[in-house]
Design an enzyme around this catalytic site. Structure first.
Site, PDB file in Angstrom:
ATOM      1  N   HIS A   1      10.815  -6.046  -2.361  1.00 16.43           N
ATOM      2  CA  HIS A   1       9.462  -6.237  -2.778  1.00 16.43           C
ATOM      3  C   HIS A   1       9.403  -7.513  -3.462  1.00 16.43           C
ATOM      4  O   HIS A   1       9.493  -7.799  -4.530  1.00 16.43           O
ATOM      5  CB  HIS A   1       9.136  -5.226  -3.643  1.00 16.43           C
ATOM      6  CG  HIS A   1       8.394  -3.968  -3.078  1.00 16.43           C
ATOM      7  ND1 HIS A   1       7.322  -4.002  -2.496  1.00 16.43           N
ATOM      8  CD2 HIS A   1       8.750  -2.696  -2.858  1.00 16.43           C
ATOM      9  CE1 HIS A   1       6.930  -2.980  -1.722  1.00 16.43           C
ATOM     10  NE2 HIS A   1       7.801  -2.077  -2.172  1.00 16.43           N
TER      11      HIS A   1
ATOM     12  N   TYR B   1      -5.793 -13.767   9.613  1.00 17.33           N
ATOM     13  CA  TYR B   1      -7.029 -13.169   8.522  1.00 17.33           C
ATOM     14  C   TYR B   1      -7.846 -14.524   8.180  1.00 17.33           C
ATOM     15  O   TYR B   1      -7.682 -15.648   8.382  1.00 17.33           O
ATOM     16  CB  TYR B   1      -6.228 -13.164   7.032  1.00 17.33           C
ATOM     17  CG  TYR B   1      -5.070 -12.003   7.167  1.00 17.33           C
ATOM     18  CD1 TYR B   1      -4.885 -10.940   8.145  1.00 17.33           C
ATOM     19  CD2 TYR B   1      -4.028 -11.875   6.493  1.00 17.33           C
ATOM     20  CE1 TYR B   1      -3.972 -10.013   8.210  1.00 17.33           C
ATOM     21  CE2 TYR B   1      -3.015 -10.888   6.343  1.00 17.33           C
ATOM     22  CZ  TYR B   1      -3.009 -10.176   7.284  1.00 17.33           C
ATOM     23  OH  TYR B   1      -1.930  -9.237   7.401  1.00 17.33           O
TER      24      TYR B   1
ATOM     25  N   GLU C   1       7.202  -6.977 -16.284  1.00 18.43           N
ATOM     26  CA  GLU C   1       6.504  -5.706 -16.406  1.00 18.43           C
ATOM     27  C   GLU C   1       5.464  -5.498 -17.650  1.00 18.43           C
ATOM     28  O   GLU C   1       4.509  -4.501 -17.632  1.00 18.43           O
ATOM     29  CB  GLU C   1       7.506  -4.526 -16.707  1.00 18.43           C
ATOM     30  CG  GLU C   1       8.066  -4.297 -15.144  1.00 18.43           C
ATOM     31  CD  GLU C   1       9.307  -3.527 -15.108  1.00 18.43           C
ATOM     32  OE1 GLU C   1       9.871  -3.312 -16.337  1.00 18.43           O
ATOM     33  OE2 GLU C   1       9.725  -3.080 -14.339  1.00 18.43           O
TER      34      GLU C   1
END
Ligand code: NI
Length: 396
Positions: A101, A299, A374
């Site tokens: 990720h 896109y 985070e």
């Protein structure tokens, strides 16, 4: 629910959102393979008591918080990871070799799930239904958004306003980045095959050298941006691969090149394929070779709606103070399939700052050391929740 309460509750969900993010981070899945992530999202939403549809466009999941309102707000997270070998050394680093990720989509999924939990606790204060949209394959065109929309993700009930968020390691943790108007580029790919005639390296006069021809095409292609496009309009042509030849004493008869064309207007998007083809064929012909040009549409440009931008700015100020918003001056020449949602509904795409030098979360997207601070996650949850607690009329 007042703004301070939203921020407080989002902060209280910090452990939850971090736990989710780390769990997803450890098991990254590539485009259209997000079965485990999709199962996690669907299970979590079901446990909250939402109506859940899964297996949309293969692995996509839509959860509906239905309060019987006339209008519906959609929030989107993308689920896919990348073919990158992680080098962060984090305790919850990828357990799947060659998968990572590295674009923060783990954080996007975690934030949206935590937002669903927060909003379920406050369903009495909602004025719209809320759809939580988890899509496959943002990274690999033609992407997951378009097939999700074709499969009805924005209908039953119809989504009136749509928001998406992306982590951004170029903005300090907790900042909200927003761009008026065009925020991201059109991106179409092109394959160019140069066809010459092989022969002995020492007898060039009896051959047509595909490598010399390709070299000329590579140079002249850059004149499209500098000579054929209005200089005030950002445009990029990049060739990412050039492949050809087998040995130093053989004249190569075939070179294959792959590139991408980025633009920020529809007229330039339409012009670029013909300009690239004209250069490739024209240069090839002038050297006795041929060029085959194939264009693959990617896109479309991502354009934020003005009222949605105003709403994001006003909410961010109320939630996090007046210095929380960073107005982005230029569009990013990257592309995002969130663009497809904004062709169907009002809305905008938000950047969430995650850069923190102390935590080394400063590497760019797709870098093997990419990481998300985070501390930014509750900020994203609070903003998502505040947008959902608003009303689509404020976005329109
Ligand atoms: Ni991404």
């Amino acid at each position: 629910m007042d703004y301070a309460a939203i921020v407080r509750e989002a902060r209280r969900l910090r452990d939850e959102v971090v736990r989710l993010r780390r769990r997803i981070h450890s098991y990254p899945e590539l485009a259209f393979e997000e079965r485990r992530t999709g199962r996690l999202a669907a299970g979590y939403l079901k446990a909250l008591g939402l109506k859940v549809r899964s297996g949309i466009a293969k692995t996509g999941v839509v959860g509906l918080l239905d309060i019987g309102a006339k209008q519906t707000i959609g929030l989107r997270a993308d689920m896919d990871a990348l073919p990158v070998t992680e080098q962060t050394g984090l305790p919850f680093a990828s357990r799947i070799p060659g998968r990572m990720h590295a674009c923060g989509h783990d954080a996007h999924v975690a934030m949206l799930l935590a937002t669903a939990r927060l909003l379920c606790r406050h369903r009495n204060e909602l004025r719209s239904n809320v759809k939580f949209i988890f899509q496959p394959s943002e990274e690999t065109p033609p992407g997951g958004a378009a097939p999700m929309i074709r499969a009805g993700a924005l209908e039953r009930p119809h989504v009136d306003a749509m928001f998406g968020m992306h982590c951004d390691s170029s903005l300090p943790t907790g900042k909200i980045g927003i761009k008026h108007g065009v925020a991201m580029a059109n991106a179409d790919n092109v394959n160019i095959t140069v066809i010459g005639r092989g022969g002995h390296a020492a007898r060039p006069h009896e051959s047509v050298d595909a490598i010399a021809t390709a070299g000329a095409i590579v140079s002249i292609l850059q004149t499209i941006v500098s000579r054929n496009i209005n200089p005030v309009e950002p445009t990029v042509i990049t060739l990412g691969t050039v492949r050809g030849g087998t040995k130093s004493n053989i004249i190569c008869d075939r070179v294959e090149m792959q590139g991408t064309m980025r633009s920020v207007t529809l007229s330039t998007r339409r012009k670029l394929p013909a300009l690239v083809a004209r250069v490739a064929r024209g240069v090839a012909n002038s050297m006795g070779a041929e060029a085959d040009v194939q264009v693959f549409r990617g896109y479309p440009l991502l354009k934020n709606h003005a009222a949605a931008v105003r709403q994001i700015v006003s909410l961010s100020h109320k939630l996090f103070g007046n210095s929380s918003v960073v107005f982005l001056e230029h569009p990013v020449m990257g592309a995002e399939d969130f663009a497809y949602y904004l062709r169907k509904a009002q809305g905008a795409f938000i950047r969430l700052g995650t850069a923190n030098p102390r935590k080394k979360s400063i590497y760019p997207w797709h870098h093997p050391k990419f990481n998300v601070d985070e501390d930014a996650l509750p900020v994203g949850v609070a903003l998502f929740a505040a947008l959902a607690l608003g009303h689509p009329d404020e976005t329109a």
